[in-house]
Design an enzyme around this catalytic site. Structure first.
Site, mmCIF file in Angstrom:
data_model
loop_
_atom_site.group_PDB
_atom_site.id
_atom_site.type_symbol
_atom_site.label_atom_id
_atom_site.label_comp_id
_atom_site.label_asym_id
_atom_site.label_seq_id
_atom_site.Cartn_x
_atom_site.Cartn_y
_atom_site.Cartn_z
ATOM 1 N N ASP A 120 1.290 6.111 5.739
ATOM 2 C CA ASP A 120 0.343 5.183 5.125
ATOM 3 C C ASP A 120 0.871 4.547 3.837
ATOM 4 O O ASP A 120 0.162 3.804 3.177
ATOM 5 C CB ASP A 120 -0.995 5.898 4.875
ATOM 6 N N ARG B 40 -7.708 -0.730 0.775
ATOM 7 C CA ARG B 40 -8.217 -1.961 0.153
ATOM 8 C C ARG B 40 -8.634 -1.723 -1.298
ATOM 9 O O ARG B 40 -8.565 -2.626 -2.124
ATOM 10 C CB ARG B 40 -9.370 -2.523 0.993
ATOM 11 N N LYS C 171 -10.764 12.240 8.355
ATOM 12 C CA LYS C 171 -10.308 11.813 9.682
ATOM 13 C C LYS C 171 -10.312 12.995 10.649
ATOM 14 O O LYS C 171 -10.171 14.133 10.220
ATOM 15 C CB LYS C 171 -8.869 11.283 9.595
ATOM 16 N N ASP D 13 -12.494 6.546 3.610
ATOM 17 C CA ASP D 13 -11.286 6.325 4.412
ATOM 18 C C ASP D 13 -10.814 4.869 4.329
ATOM 19 O O ASP D 13 -9.706 4.548 4.757
ATOM 20 C CB ASP D 13 -11.567 6.733 5.871
ATOM 21 N N ASP E 223 -3.051 9.984 3.917
ATOM 22 C CA ASP E 223 -4.442 9.539 4.045
ATOM 23 C C ASP E 223 -5.220 10.514 4.934
ATOM 24 O O ASP E 223 -5.188 10.406 6.162
ATOM 25 C CB ASP E 223 -4.482 8.118 4.632
ATOM 26 N N LYS F 227 0.835 -1.209 0.000
ATOM 27 C CA LYS F 227 0.000 0.000 0.000
ATOM 28 C C LYS F 227 0.871 1.261 0.000
ATOM 29 O O LYS F 227 1.696 1.451 0.891
ATOM 30 C CB LYS F 227 -0.910 -0.013 1.230
ATOM 31 N N GLU G 39 -9.598 3.329 1.934
ATOM 32 C CA GLU G 39 -9.052 3.497 0.573
ATOM 33 C C GLU G 39 -7.960 2.479 0.251
ATOM 34 O O GLU G 39 -7.758 2.147 -0.910
ATOM 35 C CB GLU G 39 -8.516 4.918 0.405
HETATM 36 N N1 BES Z 1 -4.619 4.162 6.923
HETATM 37 C C1 BES Z 1 -5.768 3.793 7.685
HETATM 38 C C2 BES Z 1 -5.470 2.741 8.741
HETATM 39 C C3 BES Z 1 -4.547 3.114 9.867
HETATM 40 C C4 BES Z 1 -5.067 3.438 11.095
HETATM 41 C C5 BES Z 1 -3.181 3.063 9.723
HETATM 42 C C6 BES Z 1 -4.236 3.736 12.143
HETATM 43 C C7 BES Z 1 -2.346 3.369 10.764
HETATM 44 C C8 BES Z 1 -2.872 3.706 11.976
HETATM 45 C C9 BES Z 1 -6.838 3.221 6.768
HETATM 46 O O1 BES Z 1 -6.858 3.718 5.472
HETATM 47 C C10 BES Z 1 -8.153 3.567 7.406
HETATM 48 O O2 BES Z 1 -8.435 4.725 7.496
HETATM 49 N N2 BES Z 1 -8.904 2.555 7.824
HETATM 50 C C11 BES Z 1 -10.145 2.742 8.460
HETATM 51 C C12 BES Z 1 -11.125 1.750 7.891
HETATM 52 C C13 BES Z 1 -12.543 1.997 8.299
HETATM 53 C C14 BES Z 1 -13.056 3.241 7.614
HETATM 54 C C15 BES Z 1 -13.360 0.803 7.910
HETATM 55 C C16 BES Z 1 -9.949 2.524 9.949
HETATM 56 O O3 BES Z 1 -9.197 1.637 10.336
HETATM 57 O O4 BES Z 1 -10.532 3.271 10.731
HETATM 58 ZN ZN ZN Z 2 -5.032 4.428 4.736
HETATM 59 ZN ZN ZN Z 3 -8.007 5.523 5.291
#
Ligand code: BES
Ligand code: ZN
Ligand code: ZN
Length: 478
Positions: free
Chosen positions: A270, A333, A259, A329, A252, A247, A331
């Site tokens: 990220d 996947r 966020k 968010d 992000d 990734k 993104e």
């Molecule tokens: N980049 C984030 C995940 C992340 C969270 C990385 C904390 C490092 C530290 C990812 O893109 C994300 O935002 N995931 C969301 C998914 C949710 C919207 C289903 C998450 O984990 O909150």
């Molecule tokens: Zn992310």
């Molecule tokens: Zn995200």
């Protein structure tokens, strides 16, 4: 850091500091240490600095606690060297030597010591303008300079430097490292180490139907890229082709599903999965395993621009599946879906991806173990074995088929989020839809790609995980 091997008696080693491992329950009597009974216990990572020891050429001796001998392994050796270097660095010591213990002088210990020293010497301080302290040279002191030992030391240097290369890339802020910046770094690395580098731009991705990846990219003024790095071994019997997918979200924000401000600055990390793949390829190019390895790094910036995708948008992935974007968010996947499909189209027989994918994996496993998800027990065991040998801890998580029910969408083949529960698992299940029947492992490194607090042997910030596991996976492929 210059790395060398010395095979002279310890007393004759001429360093500013000579590191000597000391074990618990095996009292050290040399170098005046016998006078320090009670002070030098040999406990793991206990450090005792001695000045001007009689009969010793080196200016200082650093007695470094190695713990109980029956528990000592390469991972402990790596931490010991790292902790020692980090202490000496603060004291402006430039020329360091480390003695291998006679009971632990196999090449793997020399390798781990070199890795630990190189990793310990790194600090994410390249944007600080004050003078930097680094150790200039590190010598491994071993009874004899055998060829196997030389190879171990060289391996350690290559892998340690590759891991620091990844850490430095992950540390770059998002205004400096855009998707185009990642392309430039990958191209430069590929040129230097003789890898083939191909970059797919927006038009080509559109032509291939990568609607999931392009949907994420459309909210940013920065153009997306799919980096492909190819390593081909000398003609070999192996028909396997390992695909490494990482990734590469250079920042992000969450997109329209934005966020909260607190901690958002961390989202420059990220792209750690992508940077790990580029770092692993850097080492693979030099160590030349027998298996073909290709890395695929989809790079985008997830921004809430006026062209950004909206919750409720439906995109078509390259595989043909339609996806309802419930949360912009989620993104990672989306971009990985198209990268996995593309990797399959390039003939990869096995896939490993790494991604800072979910906060949920941090809830499940904390910052100590990465979440490992797999559709194939054989590949899962290979990756777990490599990770154990490298001291990069992971934990196999479940992937039952009926978790897929969480991703039901009323309007498309699947939704990009699965609701409140089991978030790391539903993210993995989403990816599995695109890995299809190709044996695949997914590593969720959201909790392990960076340290919020420094360890004695590693600076705060990017860790470079899982570079070592990936390199070993390729080297031990047979
Ligand atoms: N980049 C984030 C995940 C992340 C969270 C990385 C904390 C490092 C530290 C990812 O893109 C994300 O935002 N995931 C969301 C998914 C949710 C919207 C289903 C998450 O984990 O909150
Ligand atoms: Zn992310
Ligand atoms: Zn995200």
């Amino acid at each position: 850091m210059k790395i060398t091997i010395e095979s002279r008696p310890l007393e004759q080693v001429d360093a500013e500091t000579l590191i000597i491992p000391v074990f618990e329950g095996r009292p050290e009597t040399r170098f005046g240490a016998a006078d320090l009974v009670g002070e030098v216990t040999g406990k793991s990572l206990e450090l005792t600095l001695l000045h001007h020891v009689r009969g010793v050429l080196s200016t200082r001796i650093l007695l470094a606690g190695a713990g109980k001998p029956e528990k000592f392994d390469a991972a402990e050796q790596r931490r010991l060297a790292g902790a020692a270097i980090r202490l000496l660095k603060t004291k402006s010591v430039k020329r360091v030597a480390l003695a291998l213990d006679a009971d632990f002088a196999a090449p793997e210990f020399a390798q781990a010591a070199v890795e630990g020293a190189i990793l310990g010497d790194y600090d994410p301080d390249n944007y600080k303008t004050d003078e930097k302290k680094t150790v200039d040279s590190f010598a491994v002191v071993a009874p004899a300079e055998a060829e196997a030992l030389r190879q171990g030391v060289e391996r350690g240097r290559i892998i340690g430097e590759a891991q620091n290369f990844t850490r430095a890339m992950v540390n770059e802020p998002a205004n400096k490292l855009t998707p185009s910046g990642m392309v430039a770094a990958a191209r430069q690395m590929a040129e230097q180490y003789g890898l083939e580098c191909q970059v797919l731009e927006r038009e080509e991705m559109a032509h291939l139907g990568m609607g999931a990846l392009l949907g994420v990219a459309q909210g940013s003024a920065e153009p997306p890229a799919l980096i492909v790095l190819r390593y081909k071994p000398e003609p070999s019997h192996s028909t396997a082709h390992l695909g490494l997918v990482g990734k590469g979200v250079t920042f992000d924000t969450g997109g329209i599903s934005i966020k909260p401000a607190e901690g958002m600055e961390k989202m420059k990390y990220d792209m750690a999965g992508g940077a790990s793949m580029i770092g692993a390829m850097r080492a693979i190019a030099q160590l030349r395993p027998a298996v073909a390895v290709t890395a695929f790094i989809p790079c985008v910036e997830n921004m809430p621009g006026s062209r950004a995708q909206r919750p409720g948008d439906i995109v078509a992935a390259m595989s043909g599946k339609s996806i309802e974007v419930i949360n912009t968010d989620a993104e990672g996947r989306l971009i990985l879906a198209d990268a996995l499909t593309y990797a399959r189209s390039q003939g990869c027989t096995h896939l490993v991806d790494a991604a800072t994918l979910t906060g949920a994996v941090v809830v499940a496993l904390g910052h100590l173990r990465a979440g490992l998800f797999s559709s194939d027990d054989g590949l899962r065991d290979r990756v777990l074995k490599a990770s154990q040998a490298e001291g990069e801890r992971m934990w196999a998580m479940p992937l039952d088929d009926d978790y897929k029910d969480y991703l039901k969408s009323a309007f498309a083949d699947l939704a990009n989020v699965g609701g409140r529960w089991g978030g790391a698992i539903t993210a993995a299940i989403f990816l599995k839809e695109f890995a299809e029947d190709t044996p695949w492992v997914h590593l969720d490194i959201a909790g392990t790609a960076y340290l919020d607090e420094a360890k004695p042997y590693l600076a705060k910030g990017p860790t470079g995980l899982p570079v070592r596991t990936l390199v070993r996976l390729a080297l031990d492929w047979e």
